[in-house]
Design a protein around this motif. Structure first.
Motif, short mmCIF file in Angstrom:
data_model
loop_
_atom_site.label_atom_id
_atom_site.label_comp_id
_atom_site.label_asym_id
_atom_site.label_seq_id
_atom_site.Cartn_x
_atom_site.Cartn_y
_atom_site.Cartn_z
N VAL A 148 -87.41 69.81 8.71
CA VAL A 148 -87.14 70.20 7.33
C VAL A 148 -88.32 70.96 6.73
O VAL A 148 -88.24 71.43 5.59
CB VAL A 148 -86.81 68.98 6.46
N GLU A 149 -89.40 71.09 7.48
CA GLU A 149 -90.60 71.78 6.99
C GLU A 149 -90.58 73.25 7.40
O GLU A 149 -89.68 73.70 8.11
CB GLU A 149 -91.85 71.10 7.56
N GLU A 150 -91.58 73.98 6.96
CA GLU A 150 -91.68 75.40 7.34
C GLU A 150 -91.95 75.51 8.84
O GLU A 150 -92.79 74.80 9.39
CB GLU A 150 -92.79 76.08 6.54
N GLU A 151 -91.23 76.41 9.50
CA GLU A 151 -91.45 76.67 10.93
C GLU A 151 -91.24 78.14 11.22
O GLU A 151 -90.30 78.76 10.70
CB GLU A 151 -90.47 75.87 11.80
N ILE A 152 -92.11 78.69 12.06
CA ILE A 152 -91.90 80.01 12.62
C ILE A 152 -91.36 79.79 14.02
O ILE A 152 -92.07 79.29 14.90
CB ILE A 152 -93.21 80.83 12.66
N ILE A 153 -90.10 80.12 14.23
CA ILE A 153 -89.41 79.79 15.48
C ILE A 153 -89.35 81.05 16.34
O ILE A 153 -88.49 81.92 16.15
CB ILE A 153 -87.99 79.26 15.20
N ALA A 154 -90.27 81.17 17.25
CA ALA A 154 -90.32 82.32 18.15
C ALA A 154 -89.74 81.91 19.50
O ALA A 154 -90.11 80.88 20.06
CB ALA A 154 -91.75 82.82 18.31
N PHE A 155 -88.83 82.71 20.02
CA PHE A 155 -88.15 82.36 21.27
C PHE A 155 -87.68 83.65 21.94
O PHE A 155 -87.66 84.73 21.33
CB PHE A 155 -86.96 81.43 21.01
N GLU A 156 -87.29 83.52 23.19
CA GLU A 156 -86.80 84.67 23.95
C GLU A 156 -85.38 84.39 24.41
O GLU A 156 -85.07 83.28 24.87
CB GLU A 156 -87.71 84.94 25.15
N ILE A 157 -84.51 85.37 24.27
CA ILE A 157 -83.14 85.25 24.76
C ILE A 157 -82.97 86.14 25.99
O ILE A 157 -83.69 87.13 26.16
CB ILE A 157 -82.11 85.63 23.68
N ASP A 158 -82.02 85.78 26.83
CA ASP A 158 -81.65 86.56 28.02
C ASP A 158 -80.20 86.97 27.84
O ASP A 158 -79.29 86.20 28.11
CB ASP A 158 -81.84 85.71 29.28
N VAL A 159 -79.99 88.17 27.34
CA VAL A 159 -78.64 88.61 26.99
C VAL A 159 -77.78 88.77 28.23
O VAL A 159 -76.55 88.66 28.16
CB VAL A 159 -78.70 89.91 26.15
N GLU A 160 -78.41 88.96 29.39
CA GLU A 160 -77.64 89.04 30.63
C GLU A 160 -76.87 87.74 30.89
O GLU A 160 -75.79 87.75 31.48
CB GLU A 160 -78.57 89.34 31.80
N ARG A 161 -77.42 86.63 30.40
CA ARG A 161 -76.74 85.34 30.58
C ARG A 161 -75.38 85.33 29.90
O ARG A 161 -74.45 84.66 30.35
CB ARG A 161 -77.59 84.21 30.00
N VAL A 162 -75.28 86.01 28.76
CA VAL A 162 -74.00 86.04 28.03
C VAL A 162 -72.91 86.62 28.93
O VAL A 162 -71.82 86.06 29.06
CB VAL A 162 -74.13 86.83 26.72
N ALA A 163 -73.22 87.76 29.55
CA ALA A 163 -72.24 88.38 30.44
C ALA A 163 -71.89 87.47 31.60
O ALA A 163 -70.72 87.35 31.98
CB ALA A 163 -72.79 89.71 30.95
N ARG A 164 -72.89 86.78 32.17
CA ARG A 164 -72.63 85.89 33.31
C ARG A 164 -71.73 84.73 32.89
O ARG A 164 -70.77 84.38 33.58
CB ARG A 164 -73.95 85.35 33.88
N VAL A 165 -72.05 84.12 31.74
CA VAL A 165 -71.27 82.96 31.29
C VAL A 165 -69.85 83.38 30.92
O VAL A 165 -68.87 82.69 31.25
CB VAL A 165 -71.96 82.27 30.09
N ARG A 166 -69.70 84.52 30.27
CA ARG A 166 -68.37 84.99 29.89
C ARG A 166 -67.55 85.36 31.12
O ARG A 166 -66.33 85.19 31.14
CB ARG A 166 -68.48 86.19 28.95
N THR A 167 -68.19 85.83 32.16
CA THR A 167 -67.49 86.23 33.37
C THR A 167 -67.14 85.03 34.24
O THR A 167 -66.01 84.89 34.71
CB THR A 167 -68.35 87.23 34.17
N ARG A 168 -68.11 84.15 34.45
CA ARG A 168 -67.94 83.02 35.38
C ARG A 168 -67.35 81.79 34.71
O ARG A 168 -66.85 80.90 35.38
CB ARG A 168 -69.29 82.66 36.01
N GLY A 169 -67.44 81.71 33.38
CA GLY A 169 -66.98 80.54 32.67
C GLY A 169 -68.15 79.70 32.17
O GLY A 169 -69.20 79.63 32.82
N MET A 170 -67.96 79.08 31.02
CA MET A 170 -69.01 78.22 30.49
C MET A 170 -69.25 77.04 31.41
O MET A 170 -68.33 76.29 31.72
CB MET A 170 -68.62 77.74 29.09
N LYS A 171 -70.49 76.92 31.88
CA LYS A 171 -70.86 75.89 32.85
C LYS A 171 -69.98 75.99 34.10
O LYS A 171 -69.66 74.98 34.74
CB LYS A 171 -70.80 74.50 32.21
N GLY A 172 -69.56 77.21 34.40
CA GLY A 172 -68.72 77.44 35.56
C GLY A 172 -67.29 76.99 35.37
O GLY A 172 -66.55 76.86 36.34
N LEU A 173 -66.88 76.78 34.12
CA LEU A 173 -65.55 76.21 33.84
C LEU A 173 -64.73 77.18 32.99
O LEU A 173 -64.26 78.18 33.49
CB LEU A 173 -65.72 74.84 33.17
#
Length: 284
Positions: free
Chosen positions: A223-248
């Motif tokens: 609930v306090e102030e936070e600077i949330i720095a992170f990295e995303i891998d957009v290639e994962r979106v294509a893989r998950v959408r193609t193969r299924g969420m958690k392979g399902l």
């Protein structure tokens, strides 16, 4: 296209903000974030971070404040989604999020589709979705706070190709836990990243959340102030959408291939059940 080229650093700024003119504070926090995390390529602020609630704060866009954000994006070489601000357009007021590219150009302005009625008084609903491409990374979309309570909005963004949804929020009420559930469900059902950044301090209760395309929580803030720095891998979106969420479940393919006709979207559709709920007004 290699997966390395589709990795992308984002910083979500959950700031302690007053219901006041916060421009100088926001510009300072944006600059400090880029200095501390030079690998960050996009910075995102919370809904109405600039001045807080009140349609009386509306300005025509471009405004001096928006231009200041543009200068900051250009000087730092980052994509900037500076939360939202009230936009005056004729007699209407919109809750609007600009999208600013690293050249300091406003490439889109998203108007909140579902103002938080009956409480967000005097604010007109937008009627256009906003998706935009970050070159060599992927397709992003913008949604604001209450919009996500309507799953059709998130599904429409996925339909338009969005792989990352940027979701500025301003929640200072006890339903924040429910919103966290909606964010996780939205990311899971649409196999996308959702960057939900709330304010802290007077403006909000914090607890921003970043969720990945298989429903995994990348970070949930305090609930306090936070600077949330992170990295995303957009290639994962294509893989998950193609193969299924958690392979399902391959949800988006099933949605694409379905011939279901939804009664609520038929021309002239009326729901007696919803009509019976009465007027949209503050409970007494």
């Amino acid at each position: 296209m290699s997966s390395n080229r589709r990795s992308f650093g984002i910083a979500a700024l959950q700031l302690k903000l007053d219901e006041a003119d916060n421009l100088e504070l926001l510009l300072q926090k944006i600059q400090r974030t880029k200095l501390r995390y030079p690998w960050v390529r996009m910075i995102v602020l919370s809904e109405l971070a600039l001045r807080g609630v009140g349609a009386q704060h509306a300005r025509e866009l471009p405004s001096a404040e928006e231009e200041a954000f543009c200068r900051s994006a250009r000087e730092l070489g980052v994509w900037l989604v500076p939360g939202s601000m009230y936009e005056k357009c004729g007699s209407a007021v919109f809750n609007t999020t600009p999208v600013i590219n690293p050249a300091g150009e406003v490439i889109a302005r998203y108007r909140k589709l579902y103002p938080f009625l009956p409480y967000e008084k005097g604010v007109t609903a937008g009627d256009q979705f906003v998706v935009f491409d970050v070159p060599e990374v992927g397709r992003f979309a913008v949604s604001i706070c209450y919009d996500m309570w309507f799953p059709e909005t998130t599904r429409a963004m996925a339909w338009l190709g969005a792989e990352v949804i940027i979701h500025p929020t301003k929640t200072d009420t006890i339903d924040r836990l429910d919103e966290l559930s909606i964010v996780r469900a939205s990311a899971s059902m649409n196999q996308c990243y959702v960057v939900d950044v709330n304010s802290a301090g007077q403006q909000g209760v914090g607890r921003s959340i970043i969720v990945g395309p298989e429903g995994e929580t990348i970070h949930e803030a305090s609930v306090e102030e936070e600077i949330i720095a992170f990295e995303i891998d957009v290639e994962r979106v294509a893989r998950v959408r193609t193969r299924g969420m958690k392979g399902l479940g391959q949800t988006l393919k099933s949605f694409r291939d379905s011939r279901v006709r939804y009664p609520q979207y038929e021309p002239g559709a009326v729901s007696p059940a919803l009509e019976a709920l009465g007027e949209l007004k503050v409970p007494e």
